[in-house]
Motif scaffolding. Structure first.
Motif: not given
Ligand SMILES: NC(=O)c1ccc[n+]([C@@H]2O[C@H](COP(=O)([O-])OP(=O)(O)OC[C@H]3O[C@@H](n4cnc5c(N)ncnc54)[C@H](OP(=O)(O)O)[C@@H]3O)[C@@H](O)[C@H]2O)c1
Length: 293
Positions: A194-195, A213-220, A264-266, A270-275
């Motif tokens: 949904e982000d 580029h669009m991506s979640g922030a956490e490296a897992l 994208l942030r620039a 701002t919508r990057f939902t934490p895991f």
């Protein structure tokens, strides 16, 4: 705006349709699973042209593709027909005034030198990534087009079983009582679908072009995701052990193809939902499944 979403019956297409329908008139194209969508085989250039002539649109979000790397590795010609051929058809058929957003992948990178920016050199290591690279080249050559690259998507599909990553984390790991090992090598960036839909709406409104580029922030790793999900859900995971053996598959996977989201942030997104919140949101979609925990 009148917007066409290809792959509207797919995992991402459904989320994009739901988000864009709030602000726009939407047409969805599917292929085998058409319900509220129009059936158009994107491998058939004449059918695509006829459908576009019959119902012209202002913008196209082209999500349809074969996206299972192992399928693509085993079927390179068929992969080329859809992933590249359909993109070629759309690029040729759409009037220049029609905005085209093409969905691409972090797998255009080899995963050896992360993080990757929009201008990093591409070097895909499997057929899926190579097909996306060829399609990107077609889109890049068409003025007024946008390529949006993204990594592993997490979302609620049509049902729990077809809901990908988090459903697998539960079924294959957290609900498996027997001690077992889990990949702790390949780094992933699970991204709430949904982000992504929100980011596409944001980019569409801004008439963005080029590559983003669009991506979640956490490296897992998969093991890291299992542990994080166990913590959120209050489930035991001591019986699951980190493994340094990479599971052999038909198509190799990049080790760590982190996508930088600085651009994208620039732009102000701002919508990057934490895991952990992704896990909670996912489980809210399937309340019955929570009881099985
Ligand atoms: N899922 C991920 O983790 C991920 C990560 C990065 C990038 N991506 C990219 O995101 C996009 C969407 O992926 P997804 O996960 O939503 O894939 P998906 O669930 O497998 O959906 C694929 C879509 O393509 C359609 N399609 C297949 N063959 C077709 C044909 N011959 N003509 C017209 N449509 C056809 C399917 O329609 P029917 O089902 O009706 O046949 C379906 O709507 C892809 O471009 C993929 O490369 C996905």
């Amino acid at each position: 705006m009148n917007i066409l979403v290809t792959g509207a019956t797919g995992f991402l297409g459904r989320a994009v349709m739901a988000r864009l329908a709030r602000d726009h008139a939407i047409t969805g194209w599917g292929h085998a699973h058409t319900d509220a969508t129009t059936r158009v085989d994107l491998r058939d250039a004449a059918a695509v042209r006829a459908a576009l002539d019959a119902a012209p649109v202002d913008a196209v979000i082209h999500t349809a593709a074969y996206r299972d790397p192992d399928f693509c590795e085993a079927h390179p010609e068929e992969t080329d027909r859809l992933n590249v051929g359909a993109t070629r058809t759309l690029c040729a058929a759409l009037p220049v005034s029609t905005q085209l957003i093409f969905i691409s992948t972090d797998y255009v990178f080899d995963g050896e030198r992360p993080p990757y920016t929009e201008s990093s050199p591409r070097a895909p290591i499997q057929e899926y990534g190579r097909s996306k690279q060829r399609a990107e080249d077609l889109v890049r050559a068409r003025p007024g087009s946008l390529i949006v690259r993204m990594p592993l998507l997490v979302g609620a599909g049509a049902d729990f079983a077809s809901s990908g990553f988090l459903a697998q984390i539960l079924a294959q790991h957290l609900r498996r009582a027997k001690p077992h090992a889990c990949d702790d090598v390949l780094v992933r960036y699970p991204t709430w679908i949904e982000d992504v839909a929100e980011a596409l709406a944001f980019l569409l409104e801004r008439d963005a072009t080029g590559v983003i580029h669009m991506s979640g922030a956490e490296a897992l790793t998969r093991y890291g995701a299992v542990r994080a999900a166990a913590q959120v859900l209050g489930l035991p995971c001591e019986h699951i052990h980190p493994s340094t053996d990479v599971v052999a598959r038909a198509a190799p996977r990049p080790r760590d193809s982190a996508l930088s989201t600085a651009a994208l942030r620039a732009l102000g997104f701002t919508r990057f939902t934490p895991f952990p919140d992704v896990v909670r949101a996912f489980m809210r979609r399937f309340p019955e499944e929570t009881k099985h925990g």
